[in-house]
Design a protein around this motif. Structure first.
Motif, short mmCIF file in Angstrom:
data_model
loop_
_atom_site.label_atom_id
_atom_site.label_comp_id
_atom_site.label_asym_id
_atom_site.label_seq_id
_atom_site.Cartn_x
_atom_site.Cartn_y
_atom_site.Cartn_z
N LEU A 57 2.03 1.76 9.95
CA LEU A 57 1.58 0.38 10.12
C LEU A 57 2.69 -0.61 9.78
CD1 LEU A 57 -1.99 0.81 8.65
CD2 LEU A 57 -1.44 0.20 11.01
N VAL A 58 3.47 -0.31 8.75
CA VAL A 58 4.60 -1.18 8.42
C VAL A 58 5.60 -1.20 9.57
CG1 VAL A 58 6.57 -1.47 6.88
CG2 VAL A 58 4.36 -0.87 5.94
N THR A 59 5.89 -0.03 10.13
CA THR A 59 6.84 0.06 11.24
C THR A 59 6.32 -0.65 12.47
OG1 THR A 59 7.51 2.21 10.36
CG2 THR A 59 8.25 1.66 12.57
N GLU A 60 5.01 -0.54 12.72
CA GLU A 60 4.41 -1.22 13.87
C GLU A 60 4.62 -2.73 13.77
OE1 GLU A 60 0.02 -2.68 15.16
OE2 GLU A 60 0.16 -0.75 14.15
N ASN A 61 4.34 -3.30 12.60
CA ASN A 61 4.52 -4.73 12.42
C ASN A 61 5.99 -5.12 12.46
OD1 ASN A 61 1.87 -6.32 11.64
ND2 ASN A 61 1.67 -4.29 10.74
N ALA A 62 6.87 -4.24 11.97
CA ALA A 62 8.30 -4.52 12.06
C ALA A 62 8.76 -4.53 13.51
CB ALA A 62 9.08 -3.48 11.25
N ALA B 157 0.84 -1.21 0.00
CA ALA B 157 0.00 0.00 0.00
C ALA B 157 0.87 1.25 0.00
CB ALA B 157 -0.92 0.00 1.22
N ALA B 158 1.95 1.23 0.79
CA ALA B 158 2.86 2.38 0.83
C ALA B 158 3.52 2.60 -0.52
CB ALA B 158 3.91 2.17 1.91
N GLU B 159 3.92 1.52 -1.18
CA GLU B 159 4.55 1.64 -2.50
C GLU B 159 3.55 2.16 -3.54
OE1 GLU B 159 5.99 -2.23 -3.25
OE2 GLU B 159 7.65 -2.12 -1.81
N SER B 160 2.31 1.66 -3.45
CA SER B 160 1.30 2.08 -4.42
C SER B 160 0.95 3.55 -4.27
CB SER B 160 0.03 1.22 -4.24
OG SER B 160 0.30 -0.14 -4.48
N VAL B 161 0.77 4.00 -3.03
CA VAL B 161 0.40 5.40 -2.83
C VAL B 161 1.58 6.32 -3.16
CG1 VAL B 161 1.06 5.72 -0.40
CG2 VAL B 161 -0.94 6.91 -1.32
N ALA B 162 2.80 5.82 -3.01
CA ALA B 162 3.97 6.63 -3.40
C ALA B 162 3.95 6.87 -4.92
CB ALA B 162 5.26 5.94 -2.98
N ALA B 163 3.60 5.83 -5.68
CA ALA B 163 3.49 6.00 -7.14
C ALA B 163 2.34 6.94 -7.50
CB ALA B 163 3.31 4.64 -7.80
N TYR B 164 1.22 6.79 -6.80
CA TYR B 164 0.07 7.68 -7.03
C TYR B 164 0.42 9.12 -6.67
CZ TYR B 164 -4.44 9.90 -6.16
OH TYR B 164 -5.51 10.77 -6.16
N HIS B 165 1.13 9.28 -5.54
CA HIS B 165 1.53 10.63 -5.12
C HIS B 165 2.44 11.27 -6.15
CE1 HIS B 165 3.10 13.35 -1.64
NE2 HIS B 165 2.27 13.97 -2.45
N GLN B 166 3.32 10.48 -6.74
CA GLN B 166 4.21 11.02 -7.77
C GLN B 166 3.42 11.48 -8.98
OE1 GLN B 166 7.56 11.57 -7.42
NE2 GLN B 166 7.22 12.70 -9.33
N THR C 44 -0.40 12.14 1.04
CA THR C 44 0.59 12.31 2.10
C THR C 44 0.13 11.67 3.40
OG1 THR C 44 1.31 14.40 1.08
CG2 THR C 44 2.01 13.97 3.34
N VAL C 45 -1.14 11.89 3.75
CA VAL C 45 -1.70 11.29 4.96
C VAL C 45 -1.75 9.77 4.82
CG1 VAL C 45 -3.76 11.12 6.41
CG2 VAL C 45 -3.03 13.34 5.53
N PHE C 46 -2.15 9.28 3.65
CA PHE C 46 -2.21 7.85 3.39
C PHE C 46 -0.83 7.22 3.56
CE2 PHE C 46 -2.33 3.93 1.14
CZ PHE C 46 -3.66 3.53 1.00
N GLN C 47 0.17 7.87 3.00
CA GLN C 47 1.53 7.32 3.05
C GLN C 47 2.05 7.30 4.49
OE1 GLN C 47 4.06 9.14 0.17
NE2 GLN C 47 5.51 7.43 0.16
#
Length: 294
Positions: A237-242, A39-48, A228-231
């Motif tokens: 959430l990624v960091t929490e699971n890590a 999700a983070a990778e997808s929204v980064a592409a969308y943000h770009q 930006t908020v989505f990312q």
């Protein structure tokens, strides 16, 4: 001696069960992190894509000077977790948020998660609004939409001139560590609106659009804020699971060490018992040999 062996056997069984539970939690943390990373990778592409749209817009219209609000209301959005087994995830970020608000007065705090709300309250910060954290990657869009809607309500429909928003979340750092981040969101950075006009449009085709400039610019800015908020939410959430995965790895290693220790104790006690039984047999045999015949 028998009771001691039974106690060690029960302890070994308990530790083996705990190891299975910890291993399952570690596996779930690793699996749960994957959708959030995507999700983070997808929204980064969308943000770009949104930023490219802004750049194209500026290339045609020229840089835009946004008015500066003298009394912009300050808002801090803190992304926390309602799930356990991730250490001091909420407390560490709440402490950082508290330090960031000490230099400013009358900062309105919005937070994600009931546990983060409690952590902020312990730091002397009373959240104005608390949002439910997403239960899956599909819920990140819902959370981002709720936050943007709330910001729009606070700003009275004029986000860019009435509020100064900062996003507080935890992101991954090097060597498996994590670090708190304070990312300014509003007012918009001057480079976002002026740089495209200076650098030009890097293409052989000139950008163009057919809809009115005002609603197009408003839509681009709103999508920039949403992305930006989505990312930020996805990265949190990624960091929490890590963090949970790292703690489960430590717990698994601790259980393995304890199992090895208990196993060593079990072998020693068992060896002592076997030695004692052999000694009883030898003593009995010697007694029978010395017994006079009738």
């Amino acid at each position: 001696m028998t009771q001691t062996l039974e106690a060690l056997s029960r302890r070994t069984e308990t530790l083996t069960s705990i190891r299975g539970i910890v291993h399952t939690m570690k596996t779930m943390s690793a699996i749960n992190a994957v959708p959030y990373e995507r999700a983070a990778e997808s929204v980064a592409a969308y943000h770009q894509t949104v930023l490219n749209g802004l750049r194209a817009f500026m290339a045609k219209t020229g840089p835009i000077a946004m008015p500066v609000a003298a009394q912009a209301e300050r808002i801090l959005v803190v992304f926390g977790s309602d799930h356990g087994l991730c250490g001091n995830y909420n407390e560490a970020l709440a402490s950082h948020a508290r330090a960031a608000t000490e230099a400013t007065d009358n900062t309105r705090v919005l937070c994600v998660g009931a546990r983060m709300k409690d952590a902020l309250t312990d730091q002397g910060l009373t959240p104005d609004t608390s949002f439910l954290p997403p239960a899956s990657a599909d819920g990140i869009g819902r959370l981002a939409g709720d936050i943007v809607t709330r910001l729009d309500e606070v700003g009275g429909g004029d986000l860019h001139n009435r509020v100064a928003v900062t996003l507080a979340f935890t992101r991954r750092a090097g060597r498996g560590q994590r670090e708190p981040v304070m990312a300014p969101l509003l007012p918009l950075a001057p480079s976002l609106l002026s740089a495209p006009g200076h650098t030009g449009w890097q293409s052989r085709s000139l950008p163009d659009y057919t809809m009115s400039a005002t609603p197009l610019f408003a839509a681009l800015l709103r999508n920039h804020i949403f992305a930006t908020v989505f990312q930020a939410s996805a990265e949190a959430l990624v960091t929490e699971n890590a963090a949970r995965l790292a703690l489960m790895q430590q717990a698994e290693q601790a259980v393995e060490d304890r199992l090895e220790e208990v196993g060593g104790q079990f072998r020693l006690v068992r060896q002592d018992e076997i030695t004692s039984e052999l000694m009883d047999i030898i003593i009995g045999f010697e007694a029978l040999k010395k017994k006079p015949s009738v």
